[in-house]
Write an enzyme that holds these catalytic residues in place. Structure first.
Site, PDB file in Angstrom:
ATOM      1  N   GLN A  51     -57.116 -56.891 -24.195  1.00  0.00           N
ATOM      2  CA  GLN A  51     -58.526 -56.773 -23.805  1.00  0.00           C
ATOM      3  C   GLN A  51     -58.779 -57.241 -22.381  1.00  0.00           C
ATOM      4  O   GLN A  51     -59.817 -56.920 -21.799  1.00  0.00           O
ATOM      5  CB  GLN A  51     -59.424 -57.571 -24.751  1.00  0.00           C
ATOM      6  CG  GLN A  51     -59.470 -57.006 -26.165  1.00  0.00           C
ATOM      7  CD  GLN A  51     -60.413 -57.810 -27.027  1.00  0.00           C
ATOM      8  OE1 GLN A  51     -60.031 -58.817 -27.599  1.00  0.00           O
ATOM      9  NE2 GLN A  51     -61.653 -57.389 -27.105  1.00  0.00           N
ATOM     10  N   CYS A  91     -66.922 -56.218 -31.403  1.00  0.00           N
ATOM     11  CA  CYS A  91     -65.768 -56.439 -30.520  1.00  0.00           C
ATOM     12  C   CYS A  91     -66.259 -56.505 -29.085  1.00  0.00           C
ATOM     13  O   CYS A  91     -67.106 -55.705 -28.686  1.00  0.00           O
ATOM     14  CB  CYS A  91     -64.788 -55.277 -30.693  1.00  0.00           C
ATOM     15  SG  CYS A  91     -63.327 -55.405 -29.653  1.00  0.00           S
ATOM     16  N   GLU A 134     -58.072 -59.385 -34.389  1.00  0.00           N
ATOM     17  CA  GLU A 134     -57.363 -59.678 -33.135  1.00  0.00           C
ATOM     18  C   GLU A 134     -55.910 -59.194 -33.188  1.00  0.00           C
ATOM     19  O   GLU A 134     -55.385 -58.681 -32.194  1.00  0.00           O
ATOM     20  CB  GLU A 134     -57.400 -61.174 -32.817  1.00  0.00           C
ATOM     21  CG  GLU A 134     -58.797 -61.759 -32.627  1.00  0.00           C
ATOM     22  CD  GLU A 134     -59.669 -60.968 -31.678  1.00  0.00           C
ATOM     23  OE1 GLU A 134     -59.152 -60.360 -30.729  1.00  0.00           O
ATOM     24  OE2 GLU A 134     -60.898 -60.946 -31.901  1.00  0.00           O
ATOM     25  N   HIS A 137     -55.607 -55.586 -32.379  1.00  0.00           N
ATOM     26  CA  HIS A 137     -55.653 -55.280 -30.940  1.00  0.00           C
ATOM     27  C   HIS A 137     -54.247 -55.206 -30.342  1.00  0.00           C
ATOM     28  O   HIS A 137     -53.998 -54.434 -29.408  1.00  0.00           O
ATOM     29  CB  HIS A 137     -56.429 -56.360 -30.180  1.00  0.00           C
ATOM     30  CG  HIS A 137     -57.911 -56.145 -30.119  1.00  0.00           C
ATOM     31  ND1 HIS A 137     -58.485 -55.028 -29.543  1.00  0.00           N
ATOM     32  CD2 HIS A 137     -58.943 -56.912 -30.532  1.00  0.00           C
ATOM     33  CE1 HIS A 137     -59.805 -55.130 -29.609  1.00  0.00           C
ATOM     34  NE2 HIS A 137     -60.118 -56.257 -30.218  1.00  0.00           N
TER      35      HIS A 137
END
Ligand code: NI
Length: 159
Positions: A51, A91, A134, A137
């Site tokens: 991210q 998110c 998470e 991701h």
């Protein structure tokens, strides 16, 4: 420490698979420190390295309201799941949106800390949801891929 830019929406880096961390060095510590600062600044409960544009298997989290449950997860893996919960998820990379996702109620994770030592963590409720979100991701998966059947993304009211 520094705030890092959060990748959003259709940024292709969010769809890539992150690599294992093999070197526990200053570069990793800088990444962790920056991710912590970025997480708290953004008001989120979790942040994964992709991210912020870094394709490494690193997650920082804090699901508490008083910043008392800060966790750093390096090379994390889910070791067991139990039960289920259905609820709203959002998110930092999909600003202004949320959607209903079913996740396990209890999740156990093993991960390395910044010294490289393996540790075990257990989360229930929001923390279990955050572990799943998470870790997804790190494999290029977003919660919007996992919406419950018949659900769609909603706009959140305060953004
Ligand atoms: Ni997210």
């Amino acid at each position: 420490m520094a705030i890092r830019n959060i990748r959003v929406d259709d940024d292709p880096i969010l769809r890539k698979t992150s690599r294992q961390v093999t070197e526990f060095n200053d570069r990793l510590f800088d990444l962790l420190d920056d991710m912590k600062e970025t997480l708290y600044k953004s008001g989120g409960v979790g942040l994964a390295a992709p991210q912020v544009g870094v394709l490494r298997r690193v997650v920082v989290m804090d699901v508490s309201e008083d910043r008392s449950d800060y966790l750093e997860l390096i090379n994390p893996e889910i070791t067991s799941v139990e039960g289920s919960q259905t609820g709203n998820e959002g998110c930092l990379s999909l600003p202004g949106l949320c959607g209903v996702v079913t996740r396990p109620m209890v999740v156990k994770v093993k991960a390395q800390n910044r010294e490289g030592k393996w540790c075990l963590y257990k989360g229930e409720g929001l923390k279990a949801r955050c572990f799943c979100h998470e870790l997804d991701h790190l494999d290029g998966i977003l919660y919007k891929d996992k919406l419950d059947e018949g659900e769609c993304l909603y706009r959140t009211e305060n953004e």
